[in-house]
Write an enzyme that holds these catalytic residues in place. Structure first.
Site, PDB file in Angstrom:
ATOM      1  CG  ASP A 168      -1.885  -1.030   1.372  1.00 41.97           C
ATOM      2  OD1 ASP A 168      -2.261  -1.591   0.326  1.00 41.97           O
ATOM      3  OD2 ASP A 168      -2.326  -1.310   2.509  1.00 41.97           O
ATOM      4  CE1 TYR A 226       3.619  -6.480   3.715  1.00 43.37           C
ATOM      5  CE2 TYR A 226       2.787  -8.726   3.592  1.00 43.37           C
ATOM      6  CZ  TYR A 226       3.019  -7.489   2.994  1.00 43.37           C
ATOM      7  OH  TYR A 226       2.643  -7.279   1.696  1.00 43.37           O
TER       8      TYR A 226
END
Lengths: 256, 256
Positions: free
Chosen positions: A55, A113
């Protein structure tokens, strides 16, 4: 054509994410910057395929990308050339020719992540402001209890952005652990899975932090998963700047 | 008036250093930003005294500052107020009333600076680019041998900027050590002394790196110190962004 695997690190602060925005070529993206430089090096359009979209504002230590380059260009030392030409908030960590069967997205076995929380309320170290979410103190025991409910195979559709069409929303979360950060004021939440839905990590972190703040009991995770609706439990999606794509795991190239 | 001790952290990237540039009020400085906010909080001009000037682009984890505030303003919770009003690249880590005898500069016993070297030639991690000097691989043994020549009391005038007038250029370097950095590609050089001359750390680092690159033998440090001239030995001054003021040591307040 030869398939080239690139590993990129980036500071995502200035970018509208990995992926080129259709019809918005004025929006800077990592993919856009990379393809611009590759076109210059190869003398033709080269499409870059990332392991996944990050993102706007999300960082990467190891985003894995594949590109197909003309045979005539295989003598280029791509890492050096890319690092000379890319903006300094994008770096090429490695570049190597891989079998054509390698696909940055479809070959991926798992991704990791890291989400960094800033646990001090009174101040935020300026050197860390682009890489953390300042939450203030959190109840880590409650968050660890909640993490247990996330682990394993679940339908994570409650944790994806509303209206994102994907075939299956079932993912296997293989790890969710809390690690010390770069300073005494930070905690790094590391998550590994065979894949993540759009904004899944940021939504999971949002609920974890709501639990760490005492807004919900850890068991709310079960209810949230069962609801299959992002809006069933109210919480804030964690901001982008705390998130970093740390690693993408692939099978050995000779087994592809 | 009450004397207030402030400890500031800053990302110096966007600033022309700590000190307000005479006749250049358009140049952003840490002192300038702080005094602007203090004037707003106190309703009058407040002068901020730093423990020392940091150069343009140099960072701080603990720059210590003192300011004198009107008695009527002592009820302000300065840390909170400053963090609400300062730009987000400057943070107030602590604020407390101290005896009038405390002086951020004259009371300081010693200062510790950290200089971070990036030892990988092939790439620079974007997340670290504002805080390191990318030197590539260095001969650490040679640098450690050179460090020994720097330690102790010396006239460091060869390592100050040409033309800076100070009473004495003798300083006592009490520590110079090499520590691991935040990533495997970094090395942090930590230096402590009873004081540092203008650009002394960056000049010392410049010569150390020249030694680490094999341009000079470690013994060149002796010659450089003896020459009492910055131009006696040719080397590049280390760039500002690798440098950070980490700590200022003071005596116990009740002994002032």
């Amino acid at each position: 054509m030869k398939r080239l695997q690139l590993t990129l690190a980036y500071d995502g602060t200035a970018y509208c994410g990995w992926q080129i925005q259709a019809g918005r070529s004025d929006q800077p993206t990592i993919q856009g910057e990379l393809e611009k430089v590759l076109a210059r090096l190869c003398g033709e359009t080269v499409r870059a395929h990332g392991s996944g979209r990050t993102d706007a504002g999300v960082h990467a230590l190891e985003q894995v990308v594949h590109v197909d380059i003309p045979d005539s260009k295989t003598q280029i030392t791509f890492r050096r050339a890319l690092n000379a030409l890319l903006p300094d908030d994008i770096a090429c960590i490695s570049a190597r020719i891989v079998p054509d069967a390698f696909h940055s997205r479809y070959s991926a076995l798992s991704k990791t992540y890291a989400y960094t929380l800033w646990l001090e309320n009174a101040f935020l170290l300026p050197q860390r402001r682009a890489f953390v979410w300042k939450t203030g103190p959190l109840n880590m025991q409650a968050m660890q209890a909640a993490a247990a409910f996330f682990c394993g195979e679940h339908d994570f559709c409650s944790f994806q952005n509303v209206g994102t069409p994907v075939k299956s929303t079932v993912r296997n979360l293989t790890a969710l652990r809390f690690d010390p950060g770069q300073t005494a004021h930070e905690c790094v939440v590391r998550l590994s899975a065979n894949g993540f839905l759009k904004q899944q990590v940021r939504n999971m972190l949002g609920l974890l932090v709501a639990i760490g703040r005492g807004q919900y009991e850890p068991e709310v995770v079960e209810r949230a998963l069962a609801a299959q609706d992002r809006r069933a439990i109210a919480y804030q999606t964690a901001p982008a700047q705390g998130l970093c794509l740390e690693h993408v795991e692939y099978p050995a190239l000779d087994t592809l």
